[in-house]
Scaffold this active site. Structure first.
Site, PDB file in Angstrom:
ATOM      1  N   ASN A  36       0.841  -1.200   0.000  1.00 54.36           N
ATOM      2  CA  ASN A  36       0.000   0.000   0.000  1.00 54.36           C
ATOM      3  C   ASN A  36       0.872   1.244   0.000  1.00 54.36           C
ATOM      4  O   ASN A  36       1.716   1.341  -0.918  1.00 54.36           O
ATOM      5  CB  ASN A  36      -1.144  -0.037   1.019  1.00 54.36           C
ATOM      6  CG  ASN A  36      -0.799  -0.178   2.471  1.00 54.36           C
ATOM      7  OD1 ASN A  36      -0.196  -1.151   2.883  1.00 54.36           O
ATOM      8  ND2 ASN A  36      -1.216   0.762   3.282  1.00 54.36           N
ATOM      9  N   ASP A  37       0.726   2.164   0.911  1.00 60.49           N
ATOM     10  CA  ASP A  37       1.322   3.496   0.752  1.00 60.49           C
ATOM     11  C   ASP A  37       2.812   3.492   0.395  1.00 60.49           C
ATOM     12  O   ASP A  37       3.590   2.746   1.001  1.00 60.49           O
ATOM     13  CB  ASP A  37       1.246   4.275   2.078  1.00 60.49           C
ATOM     14  CG  ASP A  37      -0.086   4.150   2.766  1.00 60.49           C
ATOM     15  OD1 ASP A  37      -1.035   3.665   2.173  1.00 60.49           O
ATOM     16  OD2 ASP A  37      -0.153   4.554   3.944  1.00 60.49           O
ATOM     17  N   PRO A  38       3.229   4.452  -0.464  1.00 57.56           N
ATOM     18  CA  PRO A  38       4.663   4.735  -0.565  1.00 57.56           C
ATOM     19  C   PRO A  38       5.112   5.349   0.752  1.00 57.56           C
ATOM     20  O   PRO A  38       4.375   6.123   1.373  1.00 57.56           O
ATOM     21  CB  PRO A  38       4.748   5.782  -1.693  1.00 57.56           C
ATOM     22  CG  PRO A  38       3.385   6.380  -1.792  1.00 57.56           C
ATOM     23  CD  PRO A  38       2.415   5.342  -1.303  1.00 57.56           C
ATOM     24  N   GLN A  53       4.527   0.354   2.282  1.00 53.82           N
ATOM     25  CA  GLN A  53       3.791  -0.500   3.219  1.00 53.82           C
ATOM     26  C   GLN A  53       3.631  -1.869   2.562  1.00 53.82           C
ATOM     27  O   GLN A  53       3.146  -1.975   1.425  1.00 53.82           O
ATOM     28  CB  GLN A  53       2.418   0.118   3.515  1.00 53.82           C
ATOM     29  CG  GLN A  53       2.497   1.437   4.252  1.00 53.82           C
ATOM     30  CD  GLN A  53       2.686   1.263   5.751  1.00 53.82           C
ATOM     31  OE1 GLN A  53       1.728   1.015   6.470  1.00 53.82           O
ATOM     32  NE2 GLN A  53       3.920   1.398   6.226  1.00 53.82           N
ATOM     33  N   THR A  98       2.893   4.065   8.078  1.00 54.12           N
ATOM     34  CA  THR A  98       3.501   5.031   7.150  1.00 54.12           C
ATOM     35  C   THR A  98       4.352   6.091   7.838  1.00 54.12           C
ATOM     36  O   THR A  98       4.108   6.459   8.982  1.00 54.12           O
ATOM     37  CB  THR A  98       2.358   5.640   6.316  1.00 54.12           C
ATOM     38  OG1 THR A  98       2.005   4.661   5.361  1.00 54.12           O
ATOM     39  CG2 THR A  98       2.736   6.912   5.617  1.00 54.12           C
TER      40      THR A  98
END
Ligand code: DQQ
Length: 493
Positions: A36-38, A53, A98
Site C-alpha cells: 500500500n502506501d509509498p 507499506q 507510514t
C-alpha cells in the site's frame, strides 16, 4: 535475504506472473503479495529509494512492514531487504505504519514512522505512536532507536480520529514533524510538533483544520513542503488525496487554493520528495478495484503510480506531469496524421496494446465530449473511456464497462479541468495492463484500474460527441517491460 537472493526472488516472481494479464509491466510493485502506501521516498547518493507499506506474507493488508527498492533512473528497480519489521515490544508489535525518510544534519539517514501497539481500550484495539530508525550502511539496514517511541501518544485534551504518518523536515534550526489526525466534531488536521534533537518533541498546534464535510474527518499521510512561492500540504482523506496550498508563516498554513491530487479513488496516500535536480516527485499507491479473493488468487495486490513531477501554478493549483524519464520506456512508435473528428463518429486506431502510452493533442469546440478509449474489445463490450467534456470542463475515466467480470468495481472518476480559450487538450495516457493513468495539460491527473476479461480487449479508439474536434497530434508507443532486463539484472545500483 541477501541482495543476490532478492534478485533471484524477483526473477522467479516475474517469470511466475508473466502470463497474468492484469499485472503491470512498467509500474513498480513488489515481487509478490501486498503493497500500500509509498513511504519515505528519498534521493540519496544518486539513488532513488522507495519504501512502501508491505505485507510480505499474502496479498491482503496486514502485518505491515516497510518494503524497500532502489533505482538510479526512476524506472528500473532492485529490491532491497525489508527495511522495518514489526514486533518491537512497546513500539510496533502490530505494525510499522507510514512515515518519511530524511537525512539529519550530521548525515545520518533517518526514518520516522508510526508504530502500532495493542490497546484493547482504544478504537480498533490499537495505539499509534511515532518512532525513529537510522541507517549506518547507506540505507540498507535500519536500527530502531532505543528511545522509541519518541512521541508516545497524542497531546492531552484533544479528542482525535487518529494519530499517524509522520512527515519530518528541518527549518530555522528546528526539526518539525506533522502527524496526520482529525479533531472530533471539527475535521481532518495535521498536528505540528517541534524538536531540537529528534528525541524530545514539543506539541505546537494543528497547522490548519479542514472542514469535515469538504475535507473529511481524518487526514492520513500528510506531506508538507515548499514549492515555488508557496507551501503545499497533501492529505489523504475521503478515499482520495487532496492538496491545500498557501502561505506558511509562524508555524501556520493559510490555505488559499485546494484541489484533488488525482481525481480517481485508486490513487491514494501519495508521498513526495525532492531529488538532486530540485524536482518535487510524487508517488501514490494505486489501489486495486477488484474483489479481495481475486487479489489473493492473483498473489499480488497494489501498484505504485508512475513518478509524477509536481509544480506550483500561478493560481496556487498543483501542477503535475509524468517524470520525463518515462520517455525512455517508449518502444515501437505509431503516429496518426492530423484528423478532423466528425461529431458522433468513432475511429479505431490501427495500433493496439495493453502496455502503451498514448499522447494526444485535440482542439475542441464548446460542446465537444472527446473520448479516447483504451483496453477496447473488437465489439466494444469491454472498453475504458478516458474523456474530456468541454462543456462542463470535466476530465475523467469511465470504467463502468472496463470488464465483463462482475467482481470488478464499475465506476466513473472525474474532476474539473478548465481549458483557456484556444488551449487544446493535451493528454498523456499510460496503459499498463490493469492500470490507466492519465495526465492532462500539466495540471490534472486521473487514474483508474481496469481488468478486461477478454484477451482481445487491447484496441484504441477516438471519438467526438456533441460537436466535432480536430485531432492535431496522436502518438502511441509500446512501453517496455521494466523487468525485461532480467535475468542477470543489474539496475546499476
Ligand atoms: N495506511 C497506513 C497508515 C495510513 C494508511 C497503514 C493510509 O499509516 O494512515 O498501512 O493508506
Amino acid at each position: 535475504m541477501s541482495i543476490e537472493q532478492l534478485r533471484e526472488q524477483r526473477i522467479e516472481a516475474e517469470e511466475r506472473f508473466a502470463t497474468d494479464p492484469h499485472r503491470p509491466r512498467y509500474h513498480f510493485l513488489p515481487p509478490a503479495n501486498w503493497l500500500n502506501d509509498p513511504n519515505g521516498p528519498i534521493h540519496h547518493d544518486g539513488r532513488y529509494h522507495l519504501f512502501y507499506q508491505y505485507n510480505p506474507a499474502e496479498a491482503r493488508w496486514g502485518d505491515i512492514h516497510w518494503g524497500h527498492a532502489v533505482s538510479v533512473d526512476l524506472l528500473h528497480w532492485e529490491d532491497r531487504p525489508i527495511a522495518l519489521a514489526p514486533r518491537t515490544e512497546g513500539v510496533d508489535e502490530l505494525g510499522c505504519f507510514t512515515g518519511c525518510a530524511f537525512v539529519q544534519d550530521d548525515g545520518t539517514p533517518t526514518i520516522a514512522y508510526t508504530g502500532i501497539t495493542p490497546a484493547p481500550d482504544q478504537p480498533r484495539g490499537r495505539h499509534e505512536s511515532q518512532s525513529l530508525a537510522i541507517s549506518h550502511d547507506g540505507l540498507l539496514t535500519w536500527e530502531k532507536l532505543a528511545q522509541n517511541p519518541v512521541i508516545a501518544g497524542p497531546p492531552e485534551g484533544l479528542s482525535l480520529t487518529g494519530f499517524r504518518d509522520p512527515c519530518v523536515w528541518r527549518e530555522d534550526g528546528h526539526y518539525y514533524m506533522l502527524i496526520g489526525s482529525g479533531i472530533e466534531g471539527a475535521g481532518g488536521t495535521a498536528l505540528l510538533y517541534r524538536s531540537a534533537d529528534l528525541i524530545e518533541w514539543e506539541y505546537v498546534h494543528p497547522i490548519t483544520v479542514g472542514d469535515a464535510e469538504r475535507h473529511g474527518t481524518m487526514w492520513e499521510c500528510p506531506d508538507f513542503f515548499a514549492l515555488g512561492d508557496r507551501h503545499a500540504l497533501l492529505v489523504s482523506t475521503l478515499g482520495r488525496q487532496m492538496y491545500l496550498t498557501g502561505g506558511w508563516d509562524r508555524e501556520q498554513l493559510t490555505p488559499g487554493a485546494e484541489g484533488w491530487v488525482d481525481f480517481g479513488p485508486s490513487f491514494y496516500a501519495g508521498k513526495s520528495f525532492e531529488d538532486a535536480h530540485g524536482r518535487r516527485i510524487l508517488w501514490g499507491w494505486l489501489r486495486e478495484a477488484r474483489e479481495q479473493q481475486a487479489q489473493l488468487d492473483a498473489g499480488w495486490s497494489g501498484v505504485m503510480s508512475l513518478p509524477r513531477v509536481l509544480t506550483m501554478l500561478p493560481d496556487g493549483a498543483l501542477g503535475c506531469e509524468p517524470a520525463e524519464e518515462l520517455q525512455r520506456l517508449r518502444g515501437e512508435a505509431f503516429s496518426a496524421p492530423a484528423t478532423e473528428l466528425r461529431a458522433d463518429s468513432e475511429v479505431a486506431l490501427e495500433v493496439a496494446g495493453d502496455c502503451i502510452e498514448v499522447e494526444a493533442q485535440v482542439e475542441l469546440r464548446s460542446e465537444t465530449r472527446f473520448t479516447l478509449t483504451v483496453r477496447c474489445s473488437p465489439t466494444g463490450d469491454e472498453r475504458t473511456d478516458v474523456f474530456f467534456d468541454a462543456r462542463g470542463g470535466r476530465l475523467g475515466i469511465d470504467a463502468t464497462r472496463s470488464s465483463l467480470d462482475p467482481g470488478v468495481q464499475a465506476r466513473v472518476s472525474e474532476g474539473p479541468l478548465a481549458l483557456r480559450t484556444g488551449e487544446p487538450l493535451e493528454l498523456r495516457v499510460f496503459v499498463d495492463r490493469s492500470v490507466v493513468e492519465v495526465f492532462a495539460n500539466g495540471r490534472a491527473a486521473v487514474t483508474e484500474r481496469a481488468y478486461p476479461s477478454r484477451p482481445d480487449s487491447v484496441g484504441v479508439r477516438i471519438a467526438a460527441a456533441g460537436d466535432g474536434a480536430a485531432m492535431t497530434r496522436l502518438n502511441v508507443w509500446r512501453m517496455r517491460n521494466i523487468w525485461d532486463v532480467l535475468p542477470g539484472f543489474d539496475a546499476g545500483v
